[in-house]
Motif scaffolding. Structure first.
Motif, PDB file in Angstrom:
ATOM      1  N   THR A 116       0.931  -1.024   0.064  1.00  9.69           N
ATOM      2  CA  THR A 116       0.094  -0.042   0.030  1.00  9.69           C
ATOM      3  C   THR A 116       0.914   1.077   0.014  1.00  9.69           C
ATOM      4  OG1 THR A 116      -1.805  -1.006   1.264  1.00  9.69           O
ATOM      5  CG2 THR A 116      -1.755   1.249   1.229  1.00  9.69           C
ATOM      6  N   PHE A 117       0.364   2.189  -1.035  1.00 12.97           N
ATOM      7  CA  PHE A 117       1.475   3.444  -0.926  1.00 12.97           C
ATOM      8  C   PHE A 117       0.637   4.633  -0.436  1.00 12.97           C
ATOM      9  CE2 PHE A 117       3.670   0.785  -3.649  1.00 12.97           C
ATOM     10  CZ  PHE A 117       5.193   1.356  -3.889  1.00 12.97           C
ATOM     11  N   ALA A 118       1.195   5.546   0.059  1.00 14.94           N
ATOM     12  CA  ALA A 118       0.535   6.784   0.517  1.00 14.94           C
ATOM     13  C   ALA A 118       1.410   7.950   0.221  1.00 14.94           C
ATOM     14  CB  ALA A 118       0.591   6.764   2.131  1.00 14.94           C
ATOM     15  N   HIS A 119       0.796   9.102  -0.110  1.00 13.99           N
ATOM     16  CA  HIS A 119       1.555  10.214  -0.411  1.00 13.99           C
ATOM     17  C   HIS A 119       1.108  11.383   0.491  1.00 13.99           C
ATOM     18  CE1 HIS A 119       2.180  14.138  -2.911  1.00 13.99           C
ATOM     19  NE2 HIS A 119       3.376  13.557  -2.747  1.00 13.99           N
ATOM     20  N   THR A 120       2.079  11.896   0.867  1.00 16.88           N
ATOM     21  CA  THR A 120       1.602  12.993   1.987  1.00 16.88           C
ATOM     22  C   THR A 120       2.618  14.354   1.651  1.00 16.88           C
ATOM     23  OG1 THR A 120       1.496  13.493   4.533  1.00 16.88           O
ATOM     24  CG2 THR A 120       3.472  12.326   3.771  1.00 16.88           C
ATOM     25  N   THR A 121       1.911  15.584   2.016  1.00 22.76           N
ATOM     26  CA  THR A 121       2.447  16.923   1.619  1.00 22.76           C
ATOM     27  C   THR A 121       2.095  17.630   3.038  1.00 22.76           C
ATOM     28  OG1 THR A 121       0.618  17.813   0.506  1.00 22.76           O
ATOM     29  CG2 THR A 121       2.207  16.765  -0.838  1.00 22.76           C
ATOM     30  N   TRP A 122       2.929  18.354   3.503  1.00 25.89           N
ATOM     31  CA  TRP A 122       2.719  18.860   4.904  1.00 25.89           C
ATOM     32  C   TRP A 122       3.633  20.504   4.919  1.00 25.89           C
ATOM     33  CZ3 TRP A 122       6.043  14.977   4.568  1.00 25.89           C
ATOM     34  CH2 TRP A 122       7.221  14.980   4.822  1.00 25.89           C
ATOM     35  N   SER A 123       2.786  21.249   5.374  1.00 23.65           N
ATOM     36  CA  SER A 123       3.433  22.525   5.766  1.00 23.65           C
ATOM     37  C   SER A 123       3.228  23.054   7.005  1.00 23.65           C
ATOM     38  CB  SER A 123       2.718  23.527   4.625  1.00 23.65           C
ATOM     39  OG  SER A 123       3.276  24.951   4.721  1.00 23.65           O
ATOM     40  N   LEU A 124       4.309  23.366   7.784  1.00 26.25           N
ATOM     41  CA  LEU A 124       4.475  23.390   9.417  1.00 26.25           C
ATOM     42  C   LEU A 124       4.925  24.761   9.488  1.00 26.25           C
ATOM     43  CD1 LEU A 124       5.399  19.902  10.477  1.00 26.25           C
ATOM     44  CD2 LEU A 124       3.049  20.759  10.027  1.00 26.25           C
ATOM     45  N   SER A 125       4.286  25.516  10.702  1.00 18.25           N
ATOM     46  CA  SER A 125       5.363  26.800  10.972  1.00 18.25           C
ATOM     47  C   SER A 125       5.219  26.806  12.643  1.00 18.25           C
ATOM     48  CB  SER A 125       4.183  27.975  10.624  1.00 18.25           C
ATOM     49  OG  SER A 125       4.349  27.874   9.268  1.00 18.25           O
ATOM     50  N   LEU A 126       6.330  27.364  13.022  1.00 21.28           N
ATOM     51  CA  LEU A 126       6.242  27.486  14.689  1.00 21.28           C
ATOM     52  C   LEU A 126       5.664  28.668  15.018  1.00 21.28           C
ATOM     53  CD1 LEU A 126       8.006  26.036  16.834  1.00 21.28           C
ATOM     54  CD2 LEU A 126       9.533  27.619  16.513  1.00 21.28           C
ATOM     55  N   VAL A 127       4.736  28.478  16.295  1.00 15.27           N
ATOM     56  CA  VAL A 127       4.029  29.583  16.667  1.00 15.27           C
ATOM     57  C   VAL A 127       4.671  30.107  18.007  1.00 15.27           C
ATOM     58  CG1 VAL A 127       1.795  30.292  17.375  1.00 15.27           C
ATOM     59  CG2 VAL A 127       2.022  28.712  15.522  1.00 15.27           C
ATOM     60  N   ASP A 128       4.878  31.280  17.996  1.00 20.53           N
ATOM     61  CA  ASP A 128       5.293  31.879  19.483  1.00 20.53           C
ATOM     62  C   ASP A 128       4.236  33.177  19.598  1.00 20.53           C
ATOM     63  OD1 ASP A 128       6.111  34.054  17.736  1.00 20.53           O
ATOM     64  OD2 ASP A 128       8.347  33.145  18.153  1.00 20.53           O
ATOM     65  N   ALA A 129       4.640  33.981  20.428  1.00 22.48           N
ATOM     66  CA  ALA A 129       4.107  35.289  20.739  1.00 22.48           C
ATOM     67  C   ALA A 129       3.927  36.241  19.682  1.00 22.48           C
ATOM     68  CB  ALA A 129       4.698  35.909  22.103  1.00 22.48           C
ATOM     69  N   GLY A 130       4.932  36.177  18.995  1.00 20.78           N
ATOM     70  CA  GLY A 130       4.932  37.306  17.786  1.00 20.78           C
ATOM     71  C   GLY A 130       4.314  36.646  16.416  1.00 20.78           C
ATOM     72  N   GLY A 131       3.618  35.590  16.694  1.00 25.71           N
ATOM     73  CA  GLY A 131       2.761  34.877  15.524  1.00 25.71           C
ATOM     74  C   GLY A 131       3.563  33.652  14.819  1.00 25.71           C
ATOM     75  N   LEU A 132       3.282  33.421  13.538  1.00 27.44           N
ATOM     76  CA  LEU A 132       3.995  32.374  13.018  1.00 27.44           C
ATOM     77  C   LEU A 132       5.520  32.539  12.535  1.00 27.44           C
ATOM     78  CD1 LEU A 132       1.112  31.517  10.425  1.00 27.44           C
ATOM     79  CD2 LEU A 132       1.528  30.272  12.618  1.00 27.44           C
ATOM     80  N   GLN A 133       6.206  31.811  12.732  1.00 26.80           N
ATOM     81  CA  GLN A 133       7.860  31.986  12.619  1.00 26.80           C
ATOM     82  C   GLN A 133       8.334  30.960  11.605  1.00 26.80           C
ATOM     83  OE1 GLN A 133       9.489  34.807  14.087  1.00 26.80           O
ATOM     84  NE2 GLN A 133       7.211  35.339  14.947  1.00 26.80           N
ATOM     85  N   SER A 134       9.700  30.528  11.757  1.00 27.30           N
ATOM     86  CA  SER A 134       9.879  29.574  10.936  1.00 27.30           C
ATOM     87  C   SER A 134       9.107  28.316  10.720  1.00 27.30           C
ATOM     88  CB  SER A 134      11.542  28.875  11.435  1.00 27.30           C
ATOM     89  OG  SER A 134      11.334  28.397  12.537  1.00 27.30           O
ATOM     90  N   GLY A 135       9.336  27.689   9.590  1.00 28.85           N
ATOM     91  CA  GLY A 135       8.745  26.720   8.889  1.00 28.85           C
ATOM     92  C   GLY A 135       9.268  25.676   8.512  1.00 28.85           C
ATOM     93  N   SER A 136       8.583  24.485   8.293  1.00 27.82           N
ATOM     94  CA  SER A 136       8.991  23.375   7.550  1.00 27.82           C
ATOM     95  C   SER A 136       7.814  22.733   6.663  1.00 27.82           C
ATOM     96  CB  SER A 136       9.524  22.200   8.412  1.00 27.82           C
ATOM     97  OG  SER A 136      10.125  21.220   7.787  1.00 27.82           O
ATOM     98  N   ALA A 137       8.426  22.368   5.299  1.00 23.28           N
ATOM     99  CA  ALA A 137       7.518  21.595   4.484  1.00 23.28           C
ATOM    100  C   ALA A 137       7.978  20.631   3.582  1.00 23.28           C
ATOM    101  CB  ALA A 137       7.101  22.365   3.372  1.00 23.28           C
ATOM    102  N   GLY A 138       7.220  19.607   3.182  1.00 27.65           N
ATOM    103  CA  GLY A 138       7.943  18.442   2.632  1.00 27.65           C
ATOM    104  C   GLY A 138       6.936  17.661   1.959  1.00 27.65           C
ATOM    105  N   ALA A 139       7.268  16.755   1.230  1.00 27.56           N
ATOM    106  CA  ALA A 139       6.219  15.734   0.405  1.00 27.56           C
ATOM    107  C   ALA A 139       6.989  14.562   0.066  1.00 27.56           C
ATOM    108  CB  ALA A 139       5.973  16.231  -0.878  1.00 27.56           C
TER     109      ALA A 139
END
Length: 236
Positions: A116-139
């Motif tokens: 069984t194969f699966a394909h996933t994509t994601w886009s993540l961001s670090l949240v702190d008091a100033g809002g969204l900061q550095s992020g990470s993405a992948g597929a």
């Protein structure tokens, strides 16, 4: 599930309705357990991670490896997991076609079971008091039975089940969501070590925001539905 599927294929409509009514209480019970796994308790703990043995026994004792098309779709929607867009499906299908064209030598750990194969994509961001900061993405494409780095049950906080005598820790969905979770932990500065339910895992939802798209070419089993529920608890 097998009995119900056979009824749908060969039985007249009234018999199918009767069979579905007979199995509905079982499906509703499993859905209730999945909802419990998808939410943090008031004191901030996730059921499957805080009490993995209880979680496993509760779902494994139901004796249902797969819910069926309609029940699975309803259970996932009940968890707030929606459908992919047509564009996302097309991208994922193309990625799986390319992956299937590549040769592999390993045998599947579950006899007679297809890959069984699966394909996933994601886009993540670090949240702190100033809002969204550095992020990470992948597929990435994952396939059942082949453990990608950081996705085994011993490395992942997610808890798989053993269904019909076989562990589902190598399922493609388990590996895909474990990889995304590991990336979220790295982004949040955690080690990802599985030491019970550490603060770095418990507080992950408050530290990381983003989106995850998961495309699977076959119907998810109960174990994989449970993994999706656990993922929702940690990264809602």
């Amino acid at each position: 599930h097998r009995c119900l599927q056979q009824h749908r294929e060969v039985a007249p409509a009234p018999a199918v309705v009767l069979a579905e009514a007979m199995f509905r209480p079982i499906f509703e019970e499993i859905s209730r357990h999945l909802r419990r796994a998808s939410a943090l308790a008031p004191w901030g703990e996730a059921w499957a991670l805080a009490s993995p043995s209880e979680y496993r026994v509760t779902l494994e004792d139901a004796g249902v490896p797969v819910l069926g098309d309609g029940a699975t779709e309803a259970a996932l929607r009940d968890l707030g997991i929606g459908d992919l867009s047509s564009d996302e499906e097309s991208i994922s299908e193309f990625a799986l076609q390319r992956a299937r064209a590549m040769p592999w030598l390993e045998a599947h750990p579950i006899p007679t079971r297809n890959q069984t194969f699966a394909h996933t994509t994601w886009s993540l961001s670090l949240v702190d008091a100033g809002g969204l900061q550095s992020g990470s993405a992948g597929a990435q494409v994952f396939r059942s039975g082949f453990h990608h780095r950081g996705t085994s049950a011993s490395e992942s906080p997610l808890v798989p089940l053993t269904l019909e005598g076989h562990t589902r820790e190598g399922d493609a969905e388990m590996q895909a969501l474990s990889a995304v979770l590991a990336d979220a932990l790295r982004l949040a500065g955690g080690t990802g070590a599985r030491d019970g339910l550490g603060a770095e895992v418990r507080d992950l939802g408050a530290a990381v925001a983003g989106t995850v798209d998961l495309f699977v070419e076959q119907q998810p089993c109960v174990s994989c539905c449970g993994v999706m529920a656990q993922f929702r608890a940690l990264l809602p």
